[in-house]
Design an enzyme around this catalytic site. Structure first.
Site, PDB file in Angstrom:
ATOM      1  CB  SER A  69      36.283 -43.932 100.824  1.00  0.00           C
ATOM      2  OG  SER A  69      36.941 -44.791 101.736  1.00  0.00           O
ATOM      3  CB  THR A  70      34.281 -39.278  98.310  1.00  0.00           C
ATOM      4  OG1 THR A  70      34.519 -38.144  99.162  1.00  0.00           O
ATOM      5  CG2 THR A  70      33.141 -40.108  98.850  1.00  0.00           C
ATOM      6  N   GLY A  71      37.778 -39.029  98.271  1.00  0.00           N
ATOM      7  CA  GLY A  71      38.855 -38.206  97.708  1.00  0.00           C
ATOM      8  C   GLY A  71      39.942 -39.098  97.143  1.00  0.00           C
ATOM      9  CG  ASN A  74      47.236 -43.444 106.491  1.00  0.00           C
ATOM     10  OD1 ASN A  74      47.805 -43.964 107.444  1.00  0.00           O
ATOM     11  ND2 ASN A  74      47.495 -42.202 106.094  1.00  0.00           N
ATOM     12  N   GLY A  85      44.545 -34.417 102.010  1.00  0.00           N
ATOM     13  CA  GLY A  85      43.094 -34.347 102.155  1.00  0.00           C
ATOM     14  C   GLY A  85      42.656 -33.915 103.544  1.00  0.00           C
ATOM     15  CB  VAL A  86      39.539 -34.627 105.406  1.00  0.00           C
ATOM     16  CG1 VAL A  86      39.487 -36.107 105.626  1.00  0.00           C
ATOM     17  CG2 VAL A  86      38.777 -33.888 106.493  1.00  0.00           C
ATOM     18  CG  ASP A  87      44.957 -38.138 107.815  1.00  0.00           C
ATOM     19  OD1 ASP A  87      44.972 -37.707 108.969  1.00  0.00           O
ATOM     20  OD2 ASP A  87      45.504 -39.208 107.468  1.00  0.00           O
ATOM     21  CB  ILE A 129      35.486 -31.582 108.836  1.00  0.00           C
ATOM     22  CG1 ILE A 129      34.635 -32.364 109.844  1.00  0.00           C
ATOM     23  CG2 ILE A 129      36.939 -32.018 108.858  1.00  0.00           C
ATOM     24  CD1 ILE A 129      34.423 -33.809 109.469  1.00  0.00           C
ATOM     25  CE1 TYR A 171      43.607 -44.240 100.826  1.00  0.00           C
ATOM     26  CE2 TYR A 171      41.989 -44.911 102.456  1.00  0.00           C
ATOM     27  CZ  TYR A 171      43.302 -44.708 102.095  1.00  0.00           C
ATOM     28  OH  TYR A 171      44.315 -44.982 102.999  1.00  0.00           O
TER      29      TYR A 171
HETATM   30  N1  AR6 Z   1      36.814 -30.659 105.489  1.00  0.00           N
HETATM   31  C1  AR6 Z   1      35.874 -31.495 104.979  1.00  0.00           C
HETATM   32  N2  AR6 Z   1      36.097 -32.305 103.939  1.00  0.00           N
HETATM   33  C2  AR6 Z   1      37.326 -32.281 103.387  1.00  0.00           C
HETATM   34  C3  AR6 Z   1      38.372 -31.464 103.858  1.00  0.00           C
HETATM   35  C4  AR6 Z   1      38.079 -30.601 104.949  1.00  0.00           C
HETATM   36  N3  AR6 Z   1      38.983 -29.787 105.475  1.00  0.00           N
HETATM   37  N4  AR6 Z   1      39.475 -31.676 103.078  1.00  0.00           N
HETATM   38  C5  AR6 Z   1      39.136 -32.599 102.166  1.00  0.00           C
HETATM   39  N5  AR6 Z   1      37.837 -32.965 102.334  1.00  0.00           N
HETATM   40  P1  AR6 Z   1      40.247 -37.542 101.419  1.00  0.00           P
HETATM   41  P2  AR6 Z   1      39.925 -40.482 101.519  1.00  0.00           P
HETATM   42  C6  AR6 Z   1      37.009 -33.926 101.580  1.00  0.00           C
HETATM   43  O1  AR6 Z   1      41.119 -37.644 100.239  1.00  0.00           O
HETATM   44  O2  AR6 Z   1      39.400 -40.487 100.134  1.00  0.00           O
HETATM   45  C7  AR6 Z   1      44.744 -39.189 103.184  1.00  0.00           C
HETATM   46  O3  AR6 Z   1      46.027 -38.996 102.676  1.00  0.00           O
HETATM   47  C8  AR6 Z   1      37.447 -34.320 100.192  1.00  0.00           C
HETATM   48  O4  AR6 Z   1      37.058 -33.332  99.254  1.00  0.00           O
HETATM   49  O5  AR6 Z   1      40.632 -36.598 102.500  1.00  0.00           O
HETATM   50  O6  AR6 Z   1      39.210 -41.280 102.569  1.00  0.00           O
HETATM   51  C9  AR6 Z   1      44.689 -40.247 104.282  1.00  0.00           C
HETATM   52  O7  AR6 Z   1      45.884 -40.271 105.034  1.00  0.00           O
HETATM   53  C10 AR6 Z   1      36.668 -35.601 100.008  1.00  0.00           C
HETATM   54  O8  AR6 Z   1      35.326 -35.323  99.632  1.00  0.00           O
HETATM   55  O9  AR6 Z   1      40.045 -38.983 102.154  1.00  0.00           O
HETATM   56  C11 AR6 Z   1      44.491 -41.504 103.502  1.00  0.00           C
HETATM   57  O10 AR6 Z   1      45.721 -42.023 103.037  1.00  0.00           O
HETATM   58  C12 AR6 Z   1      36.653 -36.200 101.423  1.00  0.00           C
HETATM   59  O11 AR6 Z   1      37.047 -35.144 102.306  1.00  0.00           O
HETATM   60  C13 AR6 Z   1      43.635 -41.075 102.328  1.00  0.00           C
HETATM   61  O12 AR6 Z   1      43.917 -39.686 102.154  1.00  0.00           O
HETATM   62  C14 AR6 Z   1      37.593 -37.379 101.618  1.00  0.00           C
HETATM   63  O13 AR6 Z   1      38.785 -37.169 100.892  1.00  0.00           O
HETATM   64  C15 AR6 Z   1      42.162 -41.224 102.610  1.00  0.00           C
HETATM   65  O14 AR6 Z   1      41.440 -40.950 101.439  1.00  0.00           O
END
Ligand code: AR6
Length: 184
Positions: free
Chosen positions: A123-125, A30, A38-40, A17, A127
């Site tokens: 939320s799919t990573g 968060n 993750g994406v954050d 993204i 969370y």
């Molecule tokens: N581009 C697109 N999608 C991505 C990328 C990227 N660069 N990196 C990861 N994903 P997550 P959550 C996908 O864990 O579950 C953080 O620490 C990943 O494969 O990023 O909402 C925050 O600070 C998954 O499918 O977010 C919060 O504490 C999706 O993005 C917590 O994680 C979401 O995964 C939020 O958890």
């Protein structure tokens, strides 16, 4: 794959993204807006420290709500930070909160006159939200929003891996195939 709903094109694509050129990208943040993995983590790394400075000034964001910052060094002009629910048993408020995260992000984009927005699979990573259920709710919310609002011409769902992309595609096809997706 893609589909046109009213005046909005909804696209599903595999990718990172942080490379998106839409007006805004959405961050799965968060509630403290404190950054993380993750994406954050990827968005803050690619966008540089100015995004975190703005997040600190904003202070936080309740689950299911959204806030906006500029995009720092990203190609996207803005980052919309939303907070999805942590998935526990699925019997609580998770579904409502996940839909709210998508809807509030879209509302904020509209309010700021943005025409295009890219979402990760919120939320799919970390969370832990089951991907098919999350895909259903994400796409249903975007389809409903596109039926009810004009102004956003492009909604992109950027899925990080092939499996997530396939699950989103399956849910998208079944929602588009049903006569009243809003009721499903
Ligand atoms: N581009 C697109 N999608 C991505 C990328 C990227 N660069 N990196 C990861 N994903 P997550 P959550 C996908 O864990 O579950 C953080 O620490 C990943 O494969 O990023 O909402 C925050 O600070 C998954 O499918 O977010 C919060 O504490 C999706 O993005 C917590 O994680 C979401 O995964 C939020 O958890």
């Amino acid at each position: 794959m893609e589909a046109i709903i009213n005046s909005t094109t909804i696209v599903l694509a595999c990718g990172n993204i942080t490379a998106e050129t839409t007006d805004a990208i959405v961050n799965a943040a968060n509630s403290r807006l404190a950054g993380g993995a993750g994406v954050d983590g990827a968005i803050h790394r690619a966008g540089g420290p100015s995004i975190m400075e703005e997040c600190r000034r904003i202070g936080g964001c309740p689950t299911g709500q959204a806030v906006i910052t500029t995009g720092g060094n990203l190609q996207a002009k803005y980052v919309i930070h939303t907070v999805g629910p942590v998935y526990r048993s699925g019997t609580g408020n998770e579904a409502k909160l996940l839909q709210s995260a998508y809807r509030e992000s879209l509302k904020l984009a509209l309010k700021n006159n943005l025409q295009s927005i890219s979402f990760p699979a919120i939320s799919t990573g970390i969370y832990g939200y089951p991907i098919s259920e999350a895909a259903h709710l994400a796409l249903k919310t975007c389809i409903e929003f596109s039926r009810e609002n004009t102004g956003i011409s492009l909604i992109r769902h950027i899925l990080f891996d092939r499996r997530t992309y396939e699950l989103f595609s399956g849910e998208f096809k079944s929602l588009l195939g049903s006569a009243t997706p809003g009721k499903k």
